[in-house]
Design an enzyme around this catalytic site. Sequence first.
Site, mmCIF file in Angstrom:
data_model
loop_
_atom_site.group_PDB
_atom_site.id
_atom_site.type_symbol
_atom_site.label_atom_id
_atom_site.label_comp_id
_atom_site.label_asym_id
_atom_site.label_seq_id
_atom_site.Cartn_x
_atom_site.Cartn_y
_atom_site.Cartn_z
ATOM 1 N N HIS A 204 0.794 -1.225 0.000
ATOM 2 C CA HIS A 204 0.000 0.000 0.000
ATOM 3 C C HIS A 204 0.831 1.282 0.000
ATOM 4 O O HIS A 204 0.342 2.320 -0.431
ATOM 5 C CB HIS A 204 -1.074 -0.049 1.084
ATOM 6 C CG HIS A 204 -2.242 -0.817 0.573
ATOM 7 N ND1 HIS A 204 -3.275 -0.229 -0.104
ATOM 8 C CD2 HIS A 204 -2.456 -2.146 0.501
ATOM 9 C CE1 HIS A 204 -4.109 -1.150 -0.524
ATOM 10 N NE2 HIS A 204 -3.633 -2.328 -0.161
ATOM 11 N N GLU A 446 -10.162 -11.949 -7.586
ATOM 12 C CA GLU A 446 -8.800 -11.837 -7.064
ATOM 13 C C GLU A 446 -8.363 -13.089 -6.309
ATOM 14 O O GLU A 446 -7.316 -13.113 -5.688
ATOM 15 C CB GLU A 446 -8.638 -10.568 -6.222
ATOM 16 C CG GLU A 446 -9.736 -10.295 -5.236
ATOM 17 C CD GLU A 446 -9.573 -8.941 -4.519
ATOM 18 O OE1 GLU A 446 -8.529 -8.299 -4.648
ATOM 19 O OE2 GLU A 446 -10.514 -8.559 -3.814
ATOM 20 N N ASP A 470 -3.936 -9.125 -5.669
ATOM 21 C CA ASP A 470 -4.155 -10.320 -4.854
ATOM 22 C C ASP A 470 -4.123 -11.597 -5.695
ATOM 23 O O ASP A 470 -3.563 -12.604 -5.269
ATOM 24 C CB ASP A 470 -5.494 -10.215 -4.121
ATOM 25 C CG ASP A 470 -5.361 -9.349 -2.879
ATOM 26 O OD1 ASP A 470 -4.401 -9.564 -2.114
ATOM 27 O OD2 ASP A 470 -6.196 -8.455 -2.680
HETATM 28 C C1 PEP Z 1 -6.164 -6.066 -6.109
HETATM 29 O O1 PEP Z 1 -6.057 -6.953 -5.269
HETATM 30 O O2 PEP Z 1 -5.694 -6.146 -7.267
HETATM 31 C C2 PEP Z 1 -6.837 -4.803 -5.768
HETATM 32 C C3 PEP Z 1 -7.068 -3.889 -6.687
HETATM 33 O O3 PEP Z 1 -7.204 -4.591 -4.479
HETATM 34 P P1 PEP Z 1 -6.191 -4.190 -3.284
HETATM 35 O O4 PEP Z 1 -4.875 -3.810 -3.896
HETATM 36 O O5 PEP Z 1 -6.842 -3.076 -2.568
HETATM 37 O O6 PEP Z 1 -6.130 -5.455 -2.495
HETATM 38 MG MG MG Z 2 -7.254 -6.959 -3.494
#
Ligand code: PEP
Ligand code: MG
Length: 597
Positions: A204, A446, A470
């Site tokens: 993140h 995902e 994910d």
């Molecule tokens: C993902 O998993 O690709 C996604 C867009 O969600 P996040 O990155 O918030 O898990």
């Molecule tokens: Mg995700």
Amino acid sequence: MKKNKKKQKPKSKEIVLKGIPASPGITIGTAHPLYDEKVVVLRKKIKENLVEEEMARFKKALSRTRQEILAIHKRIAKEMGVEKARIFGAHLMVLEDEVLISEVIAKLRRERLAIEYVFWEVLKKYMRILSKSDDEYLRERVSDINDVGRRILKNLLGTEQRSLEQLAEKTVVVAYDLSPSDTAVMHRGNVIAFATDIGARTSHTAIMAKSLEIPAVVGLETVTAKVKNGSNIIVDGNRGVVIVNPTPKTIRKYHAEKRRFEKFEKHLVKLKNLPAKTLDGKEVELAANIEMAADIPGVLAHGAKGIGLYRTEYFYMNRKDLPSEDEQYEDYRQVAEKIYPNSVIIRTLDLGGDKFLSQFEVPHDMNPFLGWRAIRFCLARPDIFKAQLSAILRASHHGKLKIMYPMISGVEELRQAHVILNEVKEDLNRRAVPFDKNIEVGAMIEVPSAALTSDVLAKESDFFSIGTNDLIQYALAVDRVNEKIAYLYEPAHPAVLRLIKIVIDNAHEGNIWAGMCGEMAGDAALTLILLGLGLDEFSVPPIMVPEIKRIIRAVNYEDVKKIASDALKLSTGAEVMEMAKANLRELVPDIASGVLR
Ligand code: PEP
Ligand code: MG
């Protein structure tokens, strides 16, 4: 002090660190290292003639820490009473512990290692021993030792307590890691780059840096140990390089490189009002990902067609209570109105993984990414889920909103979520509250089990959005935030491409559209393959919109279909990447020279 100053010279040697490029751009600025409990303390040998100097540094850090603690003790006693200030008395006792101090000094003389390392090793040993003690009083001293120890370490390293709310202007934030709650409180505009020890492309910190439109390099392993507060630093988010104490020659080189990159980006923004359409007329949706409503100006400035992923977790962070339904409604309504006539896909709460919210007592799972997260959490807490769904539905009356559930692993979860959504709709109907009766509801794909059963899911969804961040970690068994195995995290891996193809084909078979909102959708090297696989929508960080649009507009759909089918015949991710880059160089050379490394 004077001696220390003399020592500065060799330390200001240029240091080049290689990490993982997390957000594009180049920043030349001043480092602000954030002190963190997991700060890396290097095991560094020192020359015999420097032992005395290290000892003096230690004594100075002890005395400075003592002054700090006395000042806090005085303030707390005045503001909150003597009882509350007692803890700082205990901290002073740790500082004056002769046994501990003499052990540090003896170890320094014996082993001749940097004082930070020696001190931290001794302290850890004390904490280990005390934490195993049967005596409760002694066990409780562990946290005092830890607190004081960190304060001393901070004074030795010259770093600062982390306080992201009050950063100075134009700060390059250097940290072991930045949690989503850290970045949420940061003052936008004051931070001009990130450099962190840990993390990978889809952690993140990386996602947030892109949303703030600032360069970032993560997974640098030792950057916190290499910079001092105020060190000159270059963050090259294009190549994943950080240079500490750059020489004037390096600075000149990077100023030129920065100008070149900014010119390249400016040129691309000219495409802002043009559609994402191939030369032979195939148009796809090119939307943006946002973390919070404050990201909207970037979405509009870069010419994205709506929002393909609104991550709503940040809304719940850094607060003691839950956001009320009305508060959420106001936020979603504002986003819907600003983006109208384009649409906004609101992803329901994706708590867990690496996003923990302070107000929930969520147990720390052994494998948080496989644990109680996202839709699993929402189905277990219908009170929280319903408040969010109701807020989205009410806001849908003021624009074009869509709902998307994260982490669906099979059709039962989808059905359970639909049941709750229908209850909320019925309630609104009963109260004659207006909402969009035809609101689209989609599933994020995902989890590999969802990809493999996407034919079933397509019958009960209005759209899919592939969450590759994910999906890749689950398909390849590679933790998405671990820099040590980042080399295994391959979006171009044949297994990933096959899963994506299954999802797109099943969506089309079921007459629904398939998009992608994971970081892979914004990876210029892979755009041709994704387009050729038939992806209908790309949702990418706002800053990536122009380059992805440029690629789409420069090719024929018929040609990229062939590229995608050739890619599916290859055996390794490296082979796929090589052919993808070769095609990009041939078909869109300006982008290839601007973004491929
Ligand atoms: C993902 O998993 O690709 C996604 C867009 O969600 P996040 O990155 O918030 O898990
Ligand atoms: Mg995700």
